[in-house]
Scaffold this active site. Structure first.
Site, PDB file in Angstrom:
ATOM      1  N   GLU A 171      30.028  67.390  94.469  1.00  0.00           N
ATOM      2  CA  GLU A 171      30.772  67.532  93.223  1.00  0.00           C
ATOM      3  C   GLU A 171      31.222  68.987  93.099  1.00  0.00           C
ATOM      4  O   GLU A 171      30.433  69.907  93.311  1.00  0.00           O
ATOM      5  CB  GLU A 171      29.903  67.156  92.015  1.00  0.00           C
ATOM      6  CG  GLU A 171      30.638  67.382  90.689  1.00  0.00           C
ATOM      7  CD  GLU A 171      29.882  66.861  89.462  1.00  0.00           C
ATOM      8  OE1 GLU A 171      28.749  66.355  89.616  1.00  0.00           O
ATOM      9  OE2 GLU A 171      30.439  66.971  88.356  1.00  0.00           O
ATOM     10  N   ASN A 229      35.861  66.915  88.242  1.00  0.00           N
ATOM     11  CA  ASN A 229      35.775  66.477  86.847  1.00  0.00           C
ATOM     12  C   ASN A 229      37.144  66.516  86.178  1.00  0.00           C
ATOM     13  O   ASN A 229      37.886  67.483  86.315  1.00  0.00           O
ATOM     14  CB  ASN A 229      34.810  67.377  86.076  1.00  0.00           C
ATOM     15  CG  ASN A 229      33.390  67.202  86.560  1.00  0.00           C
ATOM     16  OD1 ASN A 229      32.753  66.183  86.273  1.00  0.00           O
ATOM     17  ND2 ASN A 229      32.895  68.160  87.328  1.00  0.00           N
ATOM     18  N   GLU A 261      35.844  62.257  88.383  1.00  0.00           N
ATOM     19  CA  GLU A 261      34.782  61.927  87.435  1.00  0.00           C
ATOM     20  C   GLU A 261      35.337  62.018  86.021  1.00  0.00           C
ATOM     21  O   GLU A 261      35.838  63.063  85.612  1.00  0.00           O
ATOM     22  CB  GLU A 261      33.588  62.878  87.615  1.00  0.00           C
ATOM     23  CG  GLU A 261      32.934  62.715  88.979  1.00  0.00           C
ATOM     24  CD  GLU A 261      31.553  63.361  89.088  1.00  0.00           C
ATOM     25  OE1 GLU A 261      31.083  63.957  88.090  1.00  0.00           O
ATOM     26  OE2 GLU A 261      30.953  63.257  90.165  1.00  0.00           O
ATOM     27  N   ASP A 291      31.432  59.264  84.370  1.00  0.00           N
ATOM     28  CA  ASP A 291      30.451  60.354  84.308  1.00  0.00           C
ATOM     29  C   ASP A 291      29.609  60.277  83.024  1.00  0.00           C
ATOM     30  O   ASP A 291      30.052  59.699  82.038  1.00  0.00           O
ATOM     31  CB  ASP A 291      31.230  61.682  84.308  1.00  0.00           C
ATOM     32  CG  ASP A 291      30.405  62.846  84.839  1.00  0.00           C
ATOM     33  OD1 ASP A 291      29.213  62.660  85.140  1.00  0.00           O
ATOM     34  OD2 ASP A 291      30.976  63.949  84.968  1.00  0.00           O
ATOM     35  N   GLU A 348      22.114  61.452  88.234  1.00  0.00           N
ATOM     36  CA  GLU A 348      22.248  62.917  88.288  1.00  0.00           C
ATOM     37  C   GLU A 348      21.065  63.574  87.590  1.00  0.00           C
ATOM     38  O   GLU A 348      20.344  62.935  86.828  1.00  0.00           O
ATOM     39  CB  GLU A 348      23.585  63.380  87.701  1.00  0.00           C
ATOM     40  CG  GLU A 348      23.822  62.962  86.273  1.00  0.00           C
ATOM     41  CD  GLU A 348      25.109  63.546  85.689  1.00  0.00           C
ATOM     42  OE1 GLU A 348      26.059  63.836  86.428  1.00  0.00           O
ATOM     43  OE2 GLU A 348      25.141  63.688  84.464  1.00  0.00           O
TER      44      GLU A 348
HETATM   45  P1  C2E Z   1      28.583  67.400  84.736  1.00  0.00           P
HETATM   46  O1  C2E Z   1      29.840  66.816  85.276  1.00  0.00           O
HETATM   47  O2  C2E Z   1      27.592  66.454  84.151  1.00  0.00           O
HETATM   48  O3  C2E Z   1      27.982  68.257  85.926  1.00  0.00           O
HETATM   49  C1  C2E Z   1      26.627  68.316  86.269  1.00  0.00           C
HETATM   50  C2  C2E Z   1      25.952  69.505  85.636  1.00  0.00           C
HETATM   51  O4  C2E Z   1      24.545  69.333  85.763  1.00  0.00           O
HETATM   52  C3  C2E Z   1      26.273  70.816  86.356  1.00  0.00           C
HETATM   53  O5  C2E Z   1      26.264  71.878  85.389  1.00  0.00           O
HETATM   54  C4  C2E Z   1      25.079  70.972  87.277  1.00  0.00           C
HETATM   55  O6  C2E Z   1      24.810  72.303  87.646  1.00  0.00           O
HETATM   56  C5  C2E Z   1      23.969  70.427  86.428  1.00  0.00           C
HETATM   57  N1  C2E Z   1      22.855  69.903  87.215  1.00  0.00           N
HETATM   58  C6  C2E Z   1      22.907  69.389  88.455  1.00  0.00           C
HETATM   59  N2  C2E Z   1      21.692  69.016  88.879  1.00  0.00           N
HETATM   60  C7  C2E Z   1      20.836  69.283  87.872  1.00  0.00           C
HETATM   61  C8  C2E Z   1      19.402  69.121  87.707  1.00  0.00           C
HETATM   62  O7  C2E Z   1      18.675  68.630  88.581  1.00  0.00           O
HETATM   63  N3  C2E Z   1      18.871  69.524  86.526  1.00  0.00           N
HETATM   64  C9  C2E Z   1      19.658  70.074  85.538  1.00  0.00           C
HETATM   65  N4  C2E Z   1      19.033  70.464  84.417  1.00  0.00           N
HETATM   66  N5  C2E Z   1      20.986  70.231  85.648  1.00  0.00           N
HETATM   67  C10 C2E Z   1      21.575  69.838  86.804  1.00  0.00           C
HETATM   68  P2  C2E Z   1      27.493  72.860  85.279  1.00  0.00           P
HETATM   69  O8  C2E Z   1      27.966  73.245  86.628  1.00  0.00           O
HETATM   70  O9  C2E Z   1      27.068  73.925  84.326  1.00  0.00           O
HETATM   71  O10 C2E Z   1      28.631  71.971  84.641  1.00  0.00           O
HETATM   72  C11 C2E Z   1      28.539  71.552  83.295  1.00  0.00           C
HETATM   73  C12 C2E Z   1      29.680  70.640  82.926  1.00  0.00           C
HETATM   74  O11 C2E Z   1      30.937  71.331  82.957  1.00  0.00           O
HETATM   75  C13 C2E Z   1      29.879  69.499  83.912  1.00  0.00           C
HETATM   76  O12 C2E Z   1      28.930  68.513  83.623  1.00  0.00           O
HETATM   77  C14 C2E Z   1      31.306  69.082  83.606  1.00  0.00           C
HETATM   78  O13 C2E Z   1      31.340  68.242  82.478  1.00  0.00           O
HETATM   79  C15 C2E Z   1      31.963  70.399  83.248  1.00  0.00           C
HETATM   80  N6  C2E Z   1      32.757  70.874  84.387  1.00  0.00           N
HETATM   81  C16 C2E Z   1      32.343  71.518  85.498  1.00  0.00           C
HETATM   82  N7  C2E Z   1      33.392  71.791  86.319  1.00  0.00           N
HETATM   83  C17 C2E Z   1      34.505  71.288  85.705  1.00  0.00           C
HETATM   84  C18 C2E Z   1      35.906  71.222  86.051  1.00  0.00           C
HETATM   85  O14 C2E Z   1      36.355  71.665  87.109  1.00  0.00           O
HETATM   86  N8  C2E Z   1      36.748  70.635  85.146  1.00  0.00           N
HETATM   87  C19 C2E Z   1      36.290  70.089  83.988  1.00  0.00           C
HETATM   88  N9  C2E Z   1      37.174  69.532  83.169  1.00  0.00           N
HETATM   89  N10 C2E Z   1      34.984  70.119  83.631  1.00  0.00           N
HETATM   90  C20 C2E Z   1      34.089  70.707  84.480  1.00  0.00           C
HETATM   91 CA    CA Z   2      30.576  65.410  86.627  1.00  0.00          CA
HETATM   92 CA    CA Z   3      27.463  64.252  84.505  1.00  0.00          CA
END
Ligand code: C2E
Ligand code: CA
Ligand code: CA
Length: 392
Positions: A171, A229, A261, A291, A348
């Site tokens: 991802e 995403n 997603e 998602d 996830e």
């Molecule tokens: P998401 O799509 O639910 O992405 C997964 C988030 O969970 C990621 O945080 C990831 O670092 C975190 N995560 C993964 N494994 C674990 C785990 O085992 N435990 C815990 N506590 N957390 C875990 P991140 O990278 O901070 O991203 C947060 C949200 O930001 C994403 O949630 C997504 O909704 C959004 N996002 C990230 N990149 C993009 C993008 O390019 N475009 C858009 N529109 N939204 C994005």
């Molecule tokens: Ca996602």
């Molecule tokens: Ca997610």
């Protein structure tokens, strides 16, 4: 001294006293009310944590929830109840739907350890929130410059198969290398981009980088799908499928290399239009994943109508599956549901080996989480992928 403040509202003095004692030991300044009406009359909006009993004579906990929502309360809320956990769950839903910060629940009788653990975690949060108050979301002009100056980059987090543990996809998660504040996570700036009409530009920057990475992995003999995403705004452009088709072609890739997603909430915003776009994306061979499943409002009918190939169970359920039977039951049910609808199911937020094994035993197809790998930059991901493929 900056001591976090906790208020207990419970008609049973013994129980309220017990909560105050534990909270006091955990470092809180405490206060108790045995009457909800009195609390409402006197509340000065200055608590960090409110512990609320749902069942009280006179005014009950649900009415207090309504009051707190009415004053836009941003305090952490802990609910306690003597009823079964179903009642606690509905009250929790009611609270979060009205915008309150639900921090946890306790079923009477609860143990010292459970309360102590919950309060310690919240006290750390309250302190770090106080420290971070100076650092809010960056202003939109800075973000606009960041898009122009190539300050956005991607980290990648693998999704592995639970049957044989092969890597099927990564991802792409966007970060902002801020010149002053360092590396910033998406939760800080995606909402800014969405609010100020920059999300489309951001999404295309992410897509270009993801495709370039995909191409480079392909040249190194690594075939992995990339999940990106998609915000609801992007799902409103009717020419999206054509533009996506051009994009993958420019990088010499196949549409099946890309997974979009989409959250349930994004899907619901303009259902007819999104369904049109999603259907045409799927017809071109792109994959679609729903998602954060379980946190939105899609019904089974809507799920069935949308052409998703994958369903991602929200990490809140996975992270709770050890201590919460409802979360466990939801995961089991989503796996069966997903399979009946012909979809792959991803869990996830997998943080332990035990959870990984349990999910495999439950028939879940794929897993993603810190236990497998944290999101990391492209180069580190390449090393990880090579190693995983040779060892795994
Ligand atoms: P998401 O799509 O639910 O992405 C997964 C988030 O969970 C990621 O945080 C990831 O670092 C975190 N995560 C993964 N494994 C674990 C785990 O085992 N435990 C815990 N506590 N957390 C875990 P991140 O990278 O901070 O991203 C947060 C949200 O930001 C994403 O949630 C997504 O909704 C959004 N996002 C990230 N990149 C993009 C993008 O390019 N475009 C858009 N529109 N939204 C994005
Ligand atoms: Ca996602
Ligand atoms: Ca997610």
């Amino acid at each position: 001294m900056n001591q976090p403040r906790l208020i207990v509202i419970d008609d049973e003095p013994d129980l309220a006293g017990f909560v105050c004692e534990v909270a006091g030991q955990t470092g809180y300044a405490v206060e108790q009310y045995h009457n909800a009406g009195l609390f409402i009359e006197q509340y000065d909006k200055r608590a960090d944590v409110i512990v609320l009993d749902l069942m009280m004579p006179g005014m009950d906990g649900v009415e207090v929830i309504r009051f707190l929502a009415g004053i836009d309360c941003d305090t952490q809320l802990i609910l306690i109840s003597g009823f079964d956990s179903g009642v606690l769950h509905s009250a929790q839903k009611l609270a979060t739907e009205q915008g309150l910060n639900f921090a946890g629940s306790l079923n009477k009788p609860f143990r010292y350890d459970d309360l102590h653990k919950l309060l310690s975690e919240l006290s750390i949060m309250a302190k770090s929130a106080a420290r971070q108050i100076a650092f809010e979301a960056p202003p939109v002009d800075e973000l606009r410059d960041a898009l122009k100056n190539n300050e956005l980059l991607l980290h990648y987090q693998p999704k592995v198969g639970l049957n044989g543990y092969s890597v099927t996809a990564v991802e792409a998660l966007v970060r902002w290398q801020h010149p002053v504040h360092g590396l910033l996570g998406p939760d800080l700036f995606i909402p800014v981009a969405e609010k100020h009409g920059l999300i489309d530009d951001l999404t295309w920057i992410v897509l270009e980088q993801a495709m370039a990475q995909c191409q480079s992995w392909g040249e190194q003999g690594l075939t992995v799908q990339i999940a990106v995403n998609m915000s609801s705004n992007t799902l409103k452009e009717l020419d999206l499928p054509e533009r996506m088709g051009d994009l993958v072609q420019r990088y010499g890739q196949e549409p099946s290399q890309l997974i979009f997603e989409v959250t349930e909430t994004a899907l619901m915003q303009e259902l007819t239009k999104s369904l049109d776009i999603l259907t045409r994306l799927r017809m071109r061979g792109f994959h679609l994943s729903i998602d954060d499943f379980g946190t939105g409002y899609s019904s089974l009918v809507q799920l069935h109508r949308a052409p998703f190939s994958e369903i991602k169970i929200d990490r809140s359920f996975v992270m709770d599956m050890d201590r919460d039977k409802e979360s466990y039951a939801i995961i089991e049910t989503v796996i069966v549901l997903g399979h009946k609808l012909g979809m792959k199911v991803v869990a996830e937020g997998v943080e332990t080996q035990a959870n990984l094994e349990q999910l495999a035993a439950m028939g879940c197809d794929l897993a993603q989480g810190y236990h497998i790998a944290r999101p990391q930059p492209g180069v580190a991901t390449t090393v990880w992928l090579v190693e995983y493929n040779t060892v795994g």
